[in-house]
Design a protein around this motif. Sequence first.
Motif, short mmCIF file in Angstrom:
data_model
loop_
_atom_site.label_atom_id
_atom_site.label_comp_id
_atom_site.label_asym_id
_atom_site.label_seq_id
_atom_site.Cartn_x
_atom_site.Cartn_y
_atom_site.Cartn_z
N GLU A 4 0.83 -1.20 0.00
CA GLU A 4 0.00 0.00 0.00
C GLU A 4 0.87 1.24 0.00
OE1 GLU A 4 -2.98 0.28 3.04
OE2 GLU A 4 -4.25 -1.20 2.05
N ALA A 55 0.35 5.60 0.27
CA ALA A 55 -0.59 6.65 0.64
C ALA A 55 -0.40 7.90 -0.23
CB ALA A 55 -0.41 7.02 2.10
N THR A 72 0.23 -2.92 -6.51
CA THR A 72 0.23 -1.99 -5.39
C THR A 72 -1.14 -1.34 -5.25
OG1 THR A 72 2.58 -1.53 -5.69
CG2 THR A 72 1.32 0.09 -4.43
N THR A 73 -1.58 -1.18 -4.01
CA THR A 73 -2.82 -0.47 -3.72
C THR A 73 -2.47 0.95 -3.30
OG1 THR A 73 -3.95 -2.48 -3.02
CG2 THR A 73 -4.87 -0.39 -2.23
N VAL A 74 -3.12 1.93 -3.92
CA VAL A 74 -2.94 3.33 -3.54
C VAL A 74 -4.15 3.72 -2.69
CG1 VAL A 74 -2.72 5.71 -4.34
CG2 VAL A 74 -1.58 3.86 -5.58
N VAL A 75 -3.87 4.35 -1.56
CA VAL A 75 -4.93 4.81 -0.66
C VAL A 75 -4.85 6.33 -0.59
CG1 VAL A 75 -5.89 4.69 1.66
CG2 VAL A 75 -4.72 2.69 0.70
N SER A 133 -11.41 8.12 2.86
CA SER A 133 -10.35 7.59 2.01
C SER A 133 -10.95 6.72 0.91
CB SER A 133 -9.33 6.80 2.82
OG SER A 133 -9.94 5.71 3.47
N ARG A 181 -9.45 3.60 -2.01
CA ARG A 181 -8.32 2.76 -2.37
C ARG A 181 -8.58 2.09 -3.71
NH1 ARG A 181 -6.45 -0.39 1.90
NH2 ARG A 181 -7.30 1.16 3.24
N THR A 231 -6.38 -0.79 -6.40
CA THR A 231 -5.21 -1.62 -6.67
C THR A 231 -4.90 -1.59 -8.16
OG1 THR A 231 -5.74 -3.06 -4.81
CG2 THR A 231 -4.22 -3.94 -6.47
#
Length: 105
Positions: free
Chosen positions: A25, A27, A46-49, A77, A79, A81
């Motif tokens: 993750e 941020a 990758t996960t973006v939050v 928030s 998220r 991926t």
Amino acid sequence: MKPRIFALTLLALSGTGLPPASAGEVAVTIKNFDYSPMELTIAAGTTVVWKNLDGEPHTIASLDGAFRSPALDQNDSFRFTFDHPGVFKYICSIHPKMKATIAVK
């Protein structure tokens, strides 16, 4: 190879000056009507939050339609991926002057 030379080699190979973040993750904050960071390089998977720290609502909307958040109020928030390589430009659909880019390697 000495650590300093290795780091410089990684920077030279990444294309954006920074090596891609590893899968996991990452941020992105929304504050003062800006995304931070505005340019991000990540690895596929990758996960973006994104987290909105402004008192105004914001969205995250990719220009190619790959992802779109609802309006995020303060401290909300969103998220997403990134499963495949590409360059993803996005804006806030409420405030289109807010722009950022994610490169997925």
